[in-house]
Design an enzyme around this catalytic site. Sequence first.
Site, short mmCIF file in Angstrom:
data_model
loop_
_atom_site.label_atom_id
_atom_site.label_comp_id
_atom_site.label_asym_id
_atom_site.label_seq_id
_atom_site.Cartn_x
_atom_site.Cartn_y
_atom_site.Cartn_z
N HIS A 260 0.69 -1.19 0.05
CA HIS A 260 -0.02 -0.04 -0.09
C HIS A 260 0.85 1.25 -0.02
O HIS A 260 2.28 1.23 0.32
CB HIS A 260 -0.85 0.03 1.29
CG HIS A 260 -1.82 -1.16 1.31
ND1 HIS A 260 -2.44 -1.51 2.62
CD2 HIS A 260 -2.09 -2.03 0.57
CE1 HIS A 260 -2.96 -2.52 2.33
NE2 HIS A 260 -3.12 -3.05 1.08
N HIS B 209 -11.04 -13.35 5.43
CA HIS B 209 -10.45 -12.55 4.25
C HIS B 209 -11.05 -13.11 2.74
O HIS B 209 -11.35 -14.23 2.75
CB HIS B 209 -8.84 -12.91 4.02
CG HIS B 209 -8.21 -12.09 3.01
ND1 HIS B 209 -8.38 -12.18 1.91
CD2 HIS B 209 -7.37 -10.97 3.31
CE1 HIS B 209 -7.44 -11.45 1.12
NE2 HIS B 209 -6.82 -10.69 2.13
#
Length: 203
Positions: free
Chosen positions: A108, A173
């Site tokens: 990220h 997830h």
Amino acid sequence: MPLVRFPYGKTHIEYDFPQERLRGCLISALEEYVPAASGAELIAGALKHPIGGTRLSELAAGKQKVVILASDHTRPVPSKLILPPMLREIRAGNPGAQITILVATGCHRGTTADELREKFGEDILRRETIVIHDCDAPDAVTLGTLPSGGKLVVNRLAAEADLLVAEGFIEPHFFAGFSGGRKSLLPGVAARSTVLYNHSADF
């Protein structure tokens, strides 16, 4: 037409669905949940009585370089609540420990100053050493080969820590089983090459 409100960040997005296209709405009952104690009390109890493990204060004894992997701005982890008692617990076991909070960004973008302030609070920003992981850092350390065949290349701070711990949560997830836990290390503080090898279509 029915107006449906979708949670989005800290707000909502509204959309008018044609009646014939709306089969129904699944609505979480999360707001109705009443915890047994406050967040601070639950965290303190968890640190005092870890399930199947050793207290953090005991793990920190004799460890000079301690690194805490903290979730980044993309995870709604209440770090303001979790980190202060973690830091106290580490220092109870080793008052002289050199503690670094390593923000596990994976691939990220880096967490901004405002996001750090929102996530950790002014007190932690002022008192603690915080480093934001860079998946392209040239000084990353190769620790070996993963069972998948890829090289495990991680942040040097994590590799050289005497004690490496993670804060965060564990949740389902959408394609990798569960998020959190060991994912704080990979992809959290792994090199881009390692992350891309494991986040591939083959897997």
